[in-house]
Design a protein around this motif. Structure first.
Motif, PDB file in Angstrom:
ATOM      1  N   ILE A 121      -5.474   4.015  -7.766  1.00 16.03           N
ATOM      2  CA  ILE A 121      -5.416   2.860  -7.188  1.00 16.03           C
ATOM      3  C   ILE A 121      -6.616   2.447  -6.438  1.00 16.03           C
ATOM      4  CG2 ILE A 121      -2.988   2.505  -6.890  1.00 16.03           C
ATOM      5  CD1 ILE A 121      -3.090   4.083  -4.148  1.00 16.03           C
ATOM      6  N   ARG A 153      -4.592  -2.024  -9.020  1.00 15.45           N
ATOM      7  CA  ARG A 153      -4.101  -0.620  -9.425  1.00 15.45           C
ATOM      8  C   ARG A 153      -4.536  -0.332 -10.812  1.00 15.45           C
ATOM      9  NH1 ARG A 153       0.660   2.039  -8.107  1.00 15.45           N
ATOM     10  NH2 ARG A 153       1.102   0.784  -6.277  1.00 15.45           N
ATOM     11  N   VAL A 213       0.565  -1.262   0.099  1.00 14.98           N
ATOM     12  CA  VAL A 213      -0.046  -0.070  -0.119  1.00 14.98           C
ATOM     13  C   VAL A 213       0.920   1.243  -0.230  1.00 14.98           C
ATOM     14  CG1 VAL A 213      -1.683   1.294   1.408  1.00 14.98           C
ATOM     15  CG2 VAL A 213      -2.067  -1.118   1.176  1.00 14.98           C
ATOM     16  N   LEU A 263      -3.818  -3.412  -0.769  1.00 14.83           N
ATOM     17  CA  LEU A 263      -4.007  -2.691  -2.273  1.00 14.83           C
ATOM     18  C   LEU A 263      -4.902  -3.569  -3.073  1.00 14.83           C
ATOM     19  CD1 LEU A 263      -3.101  -0.676  -4.187  1.00 14.83           C
ATOM     20  CD2 LEU A 263      -1.347  -2.087  -4.707  1.00 14.83           C
ATOM     21  N   LEU A 301      -8.047   0.925  -2.991  1.00 15.15           N
ATOM     22  CA  LEU A 301      -7.600   0.329  -1.813  1.00 15.15           C
ATOM     23  C   LEU A 301      -8.700  -0.234  -1.118  1.00 15.15           C
ATOM     24  CD1 LEU A 301      -5.364   3.111   0.202  1.00 15.15           C
ATOM     25  CD2 LEU A 301      -4.859   1.204  -1.243  1.00 15.15           C
TER      26      LEU A 301
END
Ligand code: ADP
Length: 522
Positions: free
Chosen positions: A221, A215, A175, A212, A223
């Motif tokens: 990104i 991506r 992350v 994560l 999360l």
């Protein structure tokens, strides 16, 4: 169309007339066939439909205007309520700081708690009306994820103070720590979910895990956050209506735990606005797990605001001109506190041992003494006892600093005559707050009572944990409130000490290797 009947009357019937020419074999026009279909009914319906469409438009415009008026009213009311409420909260805080005794202090404390929950409710109502009116805009700024999670921990610390809850935050290594998005709204989501987790858990664990999820196109990104608790849980029926506005699992829950039922509705809307989703799983009597994802961007580390260590104006007033003695046999700790407090206008003296401290206390009147507990020679407890034996220093506030957060240590500190307790590693902002508090002549005596101690204990137990980190520069920076200058100075000092100690070590290879491993990381 009006038609003339054979009897001379005129019909109001509406006809659809269709004409067709017809021709002879030679192609000569012979005449025309007219077909008239009665479409009056259809026409009436069409007219009625048009009429109701107009009425519908009118009603919608009226409803929109009413909704707008309701939204404006709510926004105005919330604002109007918040202004006096802020005054109530502010003045209550000032009164609490006067250090009144007994019932008066207790009543003020209750006013303080009640006014904060009212402010919370009003903020929720305002947020909801803003979201529904499409007036809530998300920010896009660079921020530190660690800072957001640390703020969440600070908000929850008091709620956990009286419960044996182990609070953990785990951030996966993948992350990124510097993100771009709306940190305050992300914090709000986490405080809502983790706040519920703490509220509905009597004992056990509350954890926040960050990983994560995916991506997308760089720098976007996704999360994933999971907030898990071992609390009362919910039945499938309770879960089904969880995100409804004003909905709470059960009346008895509301009576026992309070709340408005707005938190999750707002949370879901915020998560939606951040391009994510939320899912809550729960087992009655076992616990709840809330998983949500939000879309953010990777932030540029150079743009993360340097929070700096600061004191509020009230704290600054309490701090300026006061004199603090730092008793600690560790030079780094003495330096760190000296550096920090010196920058805030505090005169700092240091003592490297209990014996030295006794000499200094005999000649100077201190506003506050910070006392390490474990020291060679006279330890912090014994030094405190001896200070308390002297009539002139019987009431000087002494704050214990200890790496041990155990209950028996806290009790020992209070028994020895200390007023407050802070655990190491020291959180600088909290240190300032406690010194400002005790340095203030009209200090609040309540704060020295065990609840403060256990709040600190809970805070210590919940210290941010980064998975698989040996040396955690982010954690260290966070404890110093991202003051890079102090961080670099302390790191240099630490490395000096490491070198000294390493050379003092016997030729034990493995111990040396460990020291140098840390050294080479920097
Ligand atoms: P409130 O302000 O009442 O907490 P929320 O919308 O945040 O409103 O939550 C709605 C209801 O969902 C709560 O009143 C509670 O009954 C239930 N709930 C939410 N989170 C949890 C949890 N972690 N454990 C058990 N029940 C929960």
């Amino acid at each position: 169309m009006q038609l003339l009947r054979s009897n001379g009357s005129v019909t109001e019937t509406v006809y659809l007339v269709k004409g067709e020419r017809f021709y002879s074999h030679q192609g000569k026009l012979q005449g025309m066939l007219l077909t008239a279909t009665d479409i009056s009914e259809l026409r009436h319906r069409e007219l009625a439909l048009r009429q109701s469409e107009v009425e519908l438009q009118k009603a919608k415009a009226e409803a929109d205007a009413a909704n707008q008026a309701k939204g404006d009213f709510l926004a105005n009311m919330s604002h109007e309520i918040r202004t006096p409420l802020n005054a109530i909260i502010g003045y209550t805080k000032l009164c609490l700081n006067l250090g009144l005794e007994g019932k008066l202090q207790d009543y003020l404390y209750k006013v303080d708690v009640a006014s904060h929950s009212l402010a919370h409710l009003i903020n929720d109502v305002l947020d909801l009306s803003k979201i529904e009116a499409g007036k809530l805009d998300l920010e896009s700024v660079t921020f530190s994820l660690i800072q957001v999670l640390d703020n969440v921990r600070h908000v929850l610390v008091l709620d956990m103070a009286h419960k044996p809850i182990d609070f953990q935050v785990n951030i996966d290594d993948s992350v990124p720590h510097n993100l771009k998005g709306d940190p305050l709204r992300l914090q709000q989501i986490l405080v809502n979910l983790a706040g519920n987790a703490v509220k509905f858990t009597e004992k056990g664990e509350v954890t926040i895990r960050v990983s994560l999820d995916s991506r997308a196109n760089d720098p976007d990104i996704m999360l994933a956050f999971v907030v898990r608790d071992t609390g009362i849980g919910m039945t499938p029926r309770q879960l089904a209506r969880l995100f409804d506005i004003y909905h709470q699992a059960e009346q008895s829950t509301t009576r026992r735990y309070g709340g408005t039922g707005l938190g999750l509705a707002i949370t879901r809307k915020l998560v939606d606005m951040m391009g994510g989703d939320i899912d809550i799983q729960s087992e009655y009597g076992v616990g709840t797990s809330c998983r949500f994802r939000v879309s953010l961007q990777q932030g540029d580390p150079a743009q993360v605001p340097d929070a700096g260590i600061s004191a509020s104006p009230v704290q600054q007033t309490a701090l300026s001109g006061c004199r603090v003695l730092v008793v600690d046999d560790n030079a780094i700790n003495r330096d760190m506190v000296g550096e920090l407090l010196g920058g805030l206008g505090v005169v700092v003296d240091t003592a490297a041992s209990g014996e030295e401290a006794l000499v200094q206390v005999g000649s100077v009147t201190y506003s506050v003494i910070l006392m390490d507990i474990r020291m060679a020679g006279l330890d912090g407890l014994e030094t405190t006892r001896r200070i308390r034996e002297r009539p002139e220093s019987r009431s000087v506030p002494i704050i214990a600093l200890s790496a041990s957060a155990s209950h028996s240590t806290q009790v020992a500190c209070l028994d020895a005559g200390m007023n407050d307790y802070l655990s190491k590693p020291l959180d600088m902002q909290r240190l300032i707050q406690r010194i400002a508090h005790w340095a203030d002549p009209g200090r609040n005596k309540i704060a020295g009572q065990p609840e403060t101690v256990s709040a600190q204990l809970a805070e210590n137990e919940g210290t941010l944990q980064k998975t698989a980190a040996v040396f955690n520069p982010d954690g260290a920076l966070m404890l110093l409130n991202h003051n890079h200058r102090v961080y670099r100075r302390l790191l240099a000092k630490f490395l000096e000490q490491v070198d000294e100690r390493a050379s003092q070590l016997s030729s034990d290879g493995s111990a040396k290797k460990r020291y140098f491993a840390i050294h080479s990381m920097n």
